[in-house]
Design a protein around this motif. Structure first.
Motif, PDB file in Angstrom:
ATOM      1  N   ARG A   1      -9.240   3.616  11.203  1.00  0.00           N
ATOM      2  CA  ARG A   1      -8.538   4.396  10.180  1.00  0.00           C
ATOM      3  C   ARG A   1      -7.370   5.207  10.718  1.00  0.00           C
ATOM      4  O   ARG A   1      -6.450   5.533   9.983  1.00  0.00           O
TER       5      ARG A   1
ATOM      6  N   GLU B   1      -6.277   9.793  -2.926  1.00  0.00           N
ATOM      7  CA  GLU B   1      -7.016   8.582  -2.588  1.00  0.00           C
ATOM      8  C   GLU B   1      -7.864   8.104  -3.773  1.00  0.00           C
ATOM      9  O   GLU B   1      -7.925   6.905  -4.053  1.00  0.00           O
TER      10      GLU B   1
ATOM     11  N   SER C   1      -3.580   4.824  -0.380  1.00  0.00           N
ATOM     12  CA  SER C   1      -4.354   4.135   0.659  1.00  0.00           C
ATOM     13  C   SER C   1      -4.720   5.010   1.847  1.00  0.00           C
ATOM     14  O   SER C   1      -5.574   4.629   2.648  1.00  0.00           O
TER      15      SER C   1
ATOM     16  N   GLY D   1      -9.605   6.413   3.590  1.00  0.00           N
ATOM     17  CA  GLY D   1      -8.381   5.679   3.925  1.00  0.00           C
ATOM     18  C   GLY D   1      -7.880   5.968   5.325  1.00  0.00           C
ATOM     19  O   GLY D   1      -8.493   6.702   6.097  1.00  0.00           O
ATOM     20  N   ASP D   2      -6.719   5.388   5.629  1.00  0.00           N
ATOM     21  CA  ASP D   2      -6.132   5.619   6.943  1.00  0.00           C
ATOM     22  C   ASP D   2      -5.534   7.017   7.007  1.00  0.00           C
ATOM     23  O   ASP D   2      -5.251   7.649   5.985  1.00  0.00           O
TER      24      ASP D   2
ATOM     25  N   THR E   1       0.860  -1.183   0.000  1.00  0.00           N
ATOM     26  CA  THR E   1       0.000   0.000   0.000  1.00  0.00           C
ATOM     27  C   THR E   1       0.894   1.229   0.000  1.00  0.00           C
ATOM     28  O   THR E   1       1.987   1.227   0.574  1.00  0.00           O
TER      29      THR E   1
ATOM     30  N   GLY F   1       0.727   5.418   0.662  1.00  0.00           N
ATOM     31  CA  GLY F   1      -0.050   6.543   1.166  1.00  0.00           C
ATOM     32  C   GLY F   1       0.477   7.865   0.650  1.00  0.00           C
ATOM     33  O   GLY F   1       1.584   7.952   0.110  1.00  0.00           O
TER      34      GLY F   1
END
Length: 169
Positions: A98, A27, A32, A66-67, A4, A6
């Motif tokens: 998250r 995103e 992610s 997403g987180d 993943t 970010g």
């Protein structure tokens, strides 16, 4: 487990609404989640921005799926560890599953604003480890519904607990 990737929202470079929009765009195109910078001031004046990370993370939580978390918050000088624990627990309660919390020892550019001095690395590291201990105690207090105290070398905390905690399954 797959790879993943970010997005890093550099809050010292973009106005907060633009940082949120760019994070949402990232995103939409496969990133992610978002790591948002926690800086009191930009690295250089030409960058020209420095949004309050916890407000931006809240806006990101509303705009994305997403987180999300700060990269990194220093619970050592500018923030008392209890305040970091409260901010983190609130985001975790608002956006279950998250939020993550990135912690570090800080750096002079941002922390000296309220610290007044900048100690050598061994003290900064010791402050960070004690701060992490305080944060862990507070997270546990919210889960156990029990007050905790802390009286250490760098931090004091009266009998308290975290009241806002994410629900644990």
């Amino acid at each position: 487990m797959g790879l993943t990737i970010g997005y890093a929202a550099m809050l010292e470079q973009f106005h907060p609404t633009e940082a949120v929009a760019l994070s949402a765009y990232a995103e939409e195109h496969g990133f992610s989640g978002t790591m948002a910078a926690d800086h009191f001031q930009p690295w250089v004046p030409a960058q020209g921005e420095s949004s309050f990370v916890w407000n931006v993370l809240t806006a990101l939580g509303e705009r994305t799926t997403g987180d999300l978390g700060p990269g990194v918050t220093a619970p050592t000088f500018r923030w008392h560890p209890a305040m970091v624990a409260q901010a983190s627990a609130t985001l975790a309660a608002m956006y279950p599953g998250r939020h993550w919390l990135g912690l570090g020892s800080g750096e002079a550019l941002n922390e000296h604003v309220v610290a007044g001095y900048w100690p050598e690395a061994p003290e900064r590291i010791n402050r960070m480890f004690e701060a992490i201990d305080v944060i862990k105690k507070l997270f546990q207090s919210g889960l156990d519904n029990k007050d905790v105290k802390h009286s250490g070398t760098f931090y004091k905390m009266e009998s308290t607990r975290l009241w806002t905690m994410p629900e644990v399954a």
